[in-house]
Design a protein around this motif. Structure first.
Motif, PDB file in Angstrom:
ATOM      1  N   SER A  90       0.825  -1.366  -0.054  1.00 18.78           N
ATOM      2  CA  SER A  90      -0.158  -0.121   0.023  1.00 18.78           C
ATOM      3  C   SER A  90       0.816   1.262   0.042  1.00 18.78           C
ATOM      4  O   SER A  90       0.497   2.310  -0.594  1.00 18.78           O
ATOM      5  CB  SER A  90      -0.955  -0.001   1.188  1.00 18.78           C
ATOM      6  N   SER A  91       1.869   1.238   0.679  1.00 19.08           N
ATOM      7  CA  SER A  91       2.825   2.396   0.779  1.00 19.08           C
ATOM      8  C   SER A  91       4.048   2.194  -0.440  1.00 19.08           C
ATOM      9  O   SER A  91       4.949   3.178  -0.193  1.00 19.08           O
ATOM     10  CB  SER A  91       3.262   2.585   2.050  1.00 19.08           C
ATOM     11  N   LYS A  92       3.877   1.213  -0.994  1.00 18.08           N
ATOM     12  CA  LYS A  92       5.260   1.023  -1.719  1.00 18.08           C
ATOM     13  C   LYS A  92       6.765   1.164  -1.240  1.00 18.08           C
ATOM     14  O   LYS A  92       7.346   1.920  -1.594  1.00 18.08           O
ATOM     15  CB  LYS A  92       5.312   1.977  -2.868  1.00 18.08           C
ATOM     16  N   SER A  93       6.831   0.381  -0.179  1.00 16.17           N
ATOM     17  CA  SER A  93       7.940   0.747   0.755  1.00 16.17           C
ATOM     18  C   SER A  93       8.315  -0.576   1.386  1.00 16.17           C
ATOM     19  O   SER A  93       7.655  -1.373   1.366  1.00 16.17           O
ATOM     20  CB  SER A  93       7.645   1.736   1.789  1.00 16.17           C
ATOM     21  N   ILE A  94       9.724  -0.729   1.769  1.00 19.17           N
ATOM     22  CA  ILE A  94      10.291  -1.431   2.625  1.00 19.17           C
ATOM     23  C   ILE A  94      10.611  -1.045   4.114  1.00 19.17           C
ATOM     24  O   ILE A  94      11.290   0.062   4.031  1.00 19.17           O
ATOM     25  CB  ILE A  94      11.643  -2.098   1.998  1.00 19.17           C
ATOM     26  N   PHE A  95       9.801  -1.399   4.950  1.00 16.80           N
ATOM     27  CA  PHE A  95      10.192  -0.758   6.282  1.00 16.80           C
ATOM     28  C   PHE A  95      11.127  -1.876   7.035  1.00 16.80           C
ATOM     29  O   PHE A  95      11.008  -2.956   7.141  1.00 16.80           O
ATOM     30  CB  PHE A  95       8.947  -0.741   7.385  1.00 16.80           C
ATOM     31  N   VAL A  96      12.329  -1.191   7.686  1.00 15.66           N
ATOM     32  CA  VAL A  96      13.382  -1.936   8.203  1.00 15.66           C
ATOM     33  C   VAL A  96      13.251  -1.592   9.699  1.00 15.66           C
ATOM     34  O   VAL A  96      13.395  -0.702  10.189  1.00 15.66           O
ATOM     35  CB  VAL A  96      14.919  -1.459   7.808  1.00 15.66           C
ATOM     36  N   ILE A  97      12.851  -2.966  10.328  1.00 20.42           N
ATOM     37  CA  ILE A  97      12.581  -2.700  11.852  1.00 20.42           C
ATOM     38  C   ILE A  97      13.707  -3.082  12.507  1.00 20.42           C
ATOM     39  O   ILE A  97      14.232  -4.299  12.321  1.00 20.42           O
ATOM     40  CB  ILE A  97      11.278  -3.345  12.223  1.00 20.42           C
ATOM     41  N   ASP A  98      14.422  -2.389  13.582  1.00 18.33           N
ATOM     42  CA  ASP A  98      15.497  -2.993  14.425  1.00 18.33           C
ATOM     43  C   ASP A  98      14.746  -3.531  15.665  1.00 18.33           C
ATOM     44  O   ASP A  98      14.222  -2.947  16.310  1.00 18.33           O
ATOM     45  CB  ASP A  98      16.138  -1.644  14.937  1.00 18.33           C
ATOM     46  N   LEU A  99      14.705  -4.843  15.712  1.00 18.80           N
ATOM     47  CA  LEU A  99      14.163  -5.871  16.762  1.00 18.80           C
ATOM     48  C   LEU A  99      14.755  -5.774  18.063  1.00 18.80           C
ATOM     49  O   LEU A  99      13.844  -5.766  19.002  1.00 18.80           O
ATOM     50  CB  LEU A  99      13.751  -7.186  16.459  1.00 18.80           C
ATOM     51  N   GLN A 100      15.978  -5.332  17.899  1.00 17.71           N
ATOM     52  CA  GLN A 100      16.612  -4.971  19.313  1.00 17.71           C
ATOM     53  C   GLN A 100      16.123  -3.829  19.971  1.00 17.71           C
ATOM     54  O   GLN A 100      15.901  -3.452  21.148  1.00 17.71           O
ATOM     55  CB  GLN A 100      17.899  -4.935  19.382  1.00 17.71           C
ATOM     56  N   LYS A 142      13.513  -2.098  18.938  1.00 17.85           N
ATOM     57  CA  LYS A 142      12.116  -1.962  18.735  1.00 17.85           C
ATOM     58  C   LYS A 142      11.854  -0.613  18.269  1.00 17.85           C
ATOM     59  O   LYS A 142      10.695   0.356  18.613  1.00 17.85           O
ATOM     60  CB  LYS A 142      11.321  -2.097  20.427  1.00 17.85           C
ATOM     61  N   SER A 143      12.271  -0.203  16.986  1.00 20.24           N
ATOM     62  CA  SER A 143      12.143   1.085  16.505  1.00 20.24           C
ATOM     63  C   SER A 143      12.234   0.923  15.013  1.00 20.24           C
ATOM     64  O   SER A 143      12.954  -0.087  14.391  1.00 20.24           O
ATOM     65  CB  SER A 143      13.136   2.060  16.725  1.00 20.24           C
ATOM     66  N   LEU A 144      11.759   1.811  14.131  1.00 22.36           N
ATOM     67  CA  LEU A 144      11.783   1.879  12.688  1.00 22.36           C
ATOM     68  C   LEU A 144      13.326   2.327  12.521  1.00 22.36           C
ATOM     69  O   LEU A 144      13.552   3.585  12.876  1.00 22.36           O
ATOM     70  CB  LEU A 144      10.848   2.869  12.218  1.00 22.36           C
ATOM     71  N   ALA A 145      14.058   1.489  11.929  1.00 20.37           N
ATOM     72  CA  ALA A 145      15.737   1.904  11.280  1.00 20.37           C
ATOM     73  C   ALA A 145      15.736   2.892  10.213  1.00 20.37           C
ATOM     74  O   ALA A 145      16.636   3.521  10.120  1.00 20.37           O
ATOM     75  CB  ALA A 145      16.458   0.582  11.577  1.00 20.37           C
ATOM     76  N   HIS A 146      14.788   2.165   9.104  1.00 16.69           N
ATOM     77  CA  HIS A 146      15.075   2.916   7.859  1.00 16.69           C
ATOM     78  C   HIS A 146      13.862   2.669   7.206  1.00 16.69           C
ATOM     79  O   HIS A 146      13.005   1.413   7.352  1.00 16.69           O
ATOM     80  CB  HIS A 146      16.195   2.237   7.272  1.00 16.69           C
ATOM     81  N   THR A 147      13.442   3.293   6.068  1.00  9.49           N
ATOM     82  CA  THR A 147      12.536   3.282   4.946  1.00  9.49           C
ATOM     83  C   THR A 147      12.931   3.435   3.798  1.00  9.49           C
ATOM     84  O   THR A 147      13.602   4.313   3.476  1.00  9.49           O
ATOM     85  CB  THR A 147      11.280   4.167   5.513  1.00  9.49           C
ATOM     86  N   ILE A 148      12.746   2.357   2.936  1.00  9.91           N
ATOM     87  CA  ILE A 148      13.255   2.277   1.597  1.00  9.91           C
ATOM     88  C   ILE A 148      12.154   2.520   0.757  1.00  9.91           C
ATOM     89  O   ILE A 148      10.996   1.764   0.532  1.00  9.91           O
ATOM     90  CB  ILE A 148      13.696   1.022   1.232  1.00  9.91           C
ATOM     91  N   LEU A 149      11.938   3.590  -0.190  1.00  7.99           N
ATOM     92  CA  LEU A 149      10.714   3.946  -0.997  1.00  7.99           C
ATOM     93  C   LEU A 149      11.049   3.262  -2.487  1.00  7.99           C
ATOM     94  O   LEU A 149      12.313   3.182  -2.807  1.00  7.99           O
ATOM     95  CB  LEU A 149      10.660   5.585  -1.275  1.00  7.99           C
ATOM     96  N   LEU A 150       9.966   2.676  -2.847  1.00  7.98           N
ATOM     97  CA  LEU A 150      10.098   1.822  -4.148  1.00  7.98           C
ATOM     98  C   LEU A 150       9.119   2.571  -5.339  1.00  7.98           C
ATOM     99  O   LEU A 150       8.095   3.368  -4.802  1.00  7.98           O
ATOM    100  CB  LEU A 150       9.665   0.396  -3.968  1.00  7.98           C
ATOM    101  N   THR A 151       9.579   2.046  -6.324  1.00  6.07           N
ATOM    102  CA  THR A 151       8.605   2.772  -7.470  1.00  6.07           C
ATOM    103  C   THR A 151       7.447   2.066  -7.839  1.00  6.07           C
ATOM    104  O   THR A 151       6.177   2.260  -8.384  1.00  6.07           O
ATOM    105  CB  THR A 151       9.635   3.051  -8.649  1.00  6.07           C
ATOM    106  N   ARG A 152       7.435   0.920  -7.465  1.00  7.31           N
ATOM    107  CA  ARG A 152       6.439  -0.416  -7.538  1.00  7.31           C
ATOM    108  C   ARG A 152       5.995  -0.859  -6.276  1.00  7.31           C
ATOM    109  O   ARG A 152       6.910  -0.947  -5.424  1.00  7.31           O
ATOM    110  CB  ARG A 152       6.916  -1.450  -8.628  1.00  7.31           C
ATOM    111  N   ALA A 153       4.907  -1.647  -6.219  1.00 11.10           N
ATOM    112  CA  ALA A 153       4.216  -2.325  -4.901  1.00 11.10           C
ATOM    113  C   ALA A 153       5.059  -3.669  -4.838  1.00 11.10           C
ATOM    114  O   ALA A 153       5.145  -4.390  -5.751  1.00 11.10           O
ATOM    115  CB  ALA A 153       2.852  -2.551  -5.217  1.00 11.10           C
ATOM    116  N   PRO A 154       5.623  -3.841  -3.672  1.00 14.60           N
ATOM    117  CA  PRO A 154       6.282  -5.136  -3.560  1.00 14.60           C
ATOM    118  C   PRO A 154       5.513  -6.053  -2.847  1.00 14.60           C
ATOM    119  O   PRO A 154       4.215  -5.946  -2.100  1.00 14.60           O
ATOM    120  CB  PRO A 154       7.310  -4.669  -2.302  1.00 14.60           C
TER     121      PRO A 154
END
Length: 260
Positions: free
Chosen positions: A38-48, A50-62
């Protein structure tokens, strides 16, 4: 998937206001990679943390995502576009490279050796293994049925999956040698395939009876069916301003440990 190595069985859910999300993990399970169509993104979650580490924006829906064991490369499947996006994680540029396909990637799974990726077209029942840096198809096999993820052997030469429709555990190597053994009755809920850290034993959960099947991968023979105590943990996160939960349902690996 890989995913989480050493689990007897694992079930990961991503629940949020975003739709059509898919999760995968690095080998050390430090980071979760959430593919959001829905957001055409990859969210990278740091599980240690417990936070959002990075957002990778894409041009197409994954539709799916997989990461190499050493966090060197990220491969993203675009089922609707019949293509992959390759991202080099070893540099800060995170350059995105398009990779067209002849099949629709319902599922993608990186090999532990980091140079090959399994691509599965669920509708066509076709499984392919690509050496993506050389853009070479190493294996193409038809009549593959599964609703679960795939698991590679530690050397990347063999790929495993379960077919719940006939209760079987299956394997095929890069030379197209195929094996299959029956573990359960049809539609018993075979899922959550994983393997031991040393690569000698495979684990397959059976939902209907609450057991874990163990398979000796050297002989391709069943070892034991073990009762499946479940440990659950929920981690609350904020992703793109929305409250999200990553829920882990974990099973001990038969020797008194549960790996996250």
């Amino acid at each position: 998937m890989k995913t989480i190595v050493g689990l007897a069985a694992s079930l990961i859910m991503f629940v949020s206001m975003m739709s059509e999300a898919f999760a995968n993990f690095d080998d050390g399970a430090r980071y979760a990679f959430i593919a959001s169509a829905s957001s055409k993104s990859i969210f990278v979650i740091d599980l240690q943390e417990k936070s959002l580490a990075h957002t990778i924006l894409l041009t197409r829906a994954p539709s799916s995502v997989t990461v190499s064991d050493r966090l060197q490369a990220l491969v993203i499947g675009h089922e609707a576009d019949r293509s992959l996006t390759l991202i080099d994680l070893s540099t800060s540029e995170l350059r995105q490279i398009g990779y067209p396909l002849d099949l629709a990637p319902s599922t993608v799974e990186m090999s532990p050796v980091g140079e090959t990726v399994a691509i599965f077209d669920n509708e066509a029942g076709v499984l392919e293994v690509h050496a993506f840096r050389r853009r070479e198809v190493l294996l193409s096999v038809n009549n593959v049925r599964t609703e679960s993820e795939f698991t590679f052997s530690t050397d990347g030469a063999t790929i495993f999956w379960v077919d719940d429709s006939n209760g079987s555990f299956n394997a095929i190597d890069l030379w197209a040698n195929r094996k299959s053994i029956k573990l359960a009755e049809p539609n018993a809920g075979l899922s959550a395939i994983s393997r031991s850290i040393d690569g000698t034993v495979a684990f397959v959960s059976e939902a209907s009876s609450g057991v874990v099947h163990m398979i000796d991968l050297s002989t391709f023979a069943p070892l034991v069916r073990q009762a499946r105590p479940v440990v659950a943990a929920t981690i609350p996160l904020m992703v793109a301003g929305n409250l999200a939960y990553v829920l882990f349902v974990l099973v001990p690996d038969g020797i008194g440990r549960a790996h996250v």
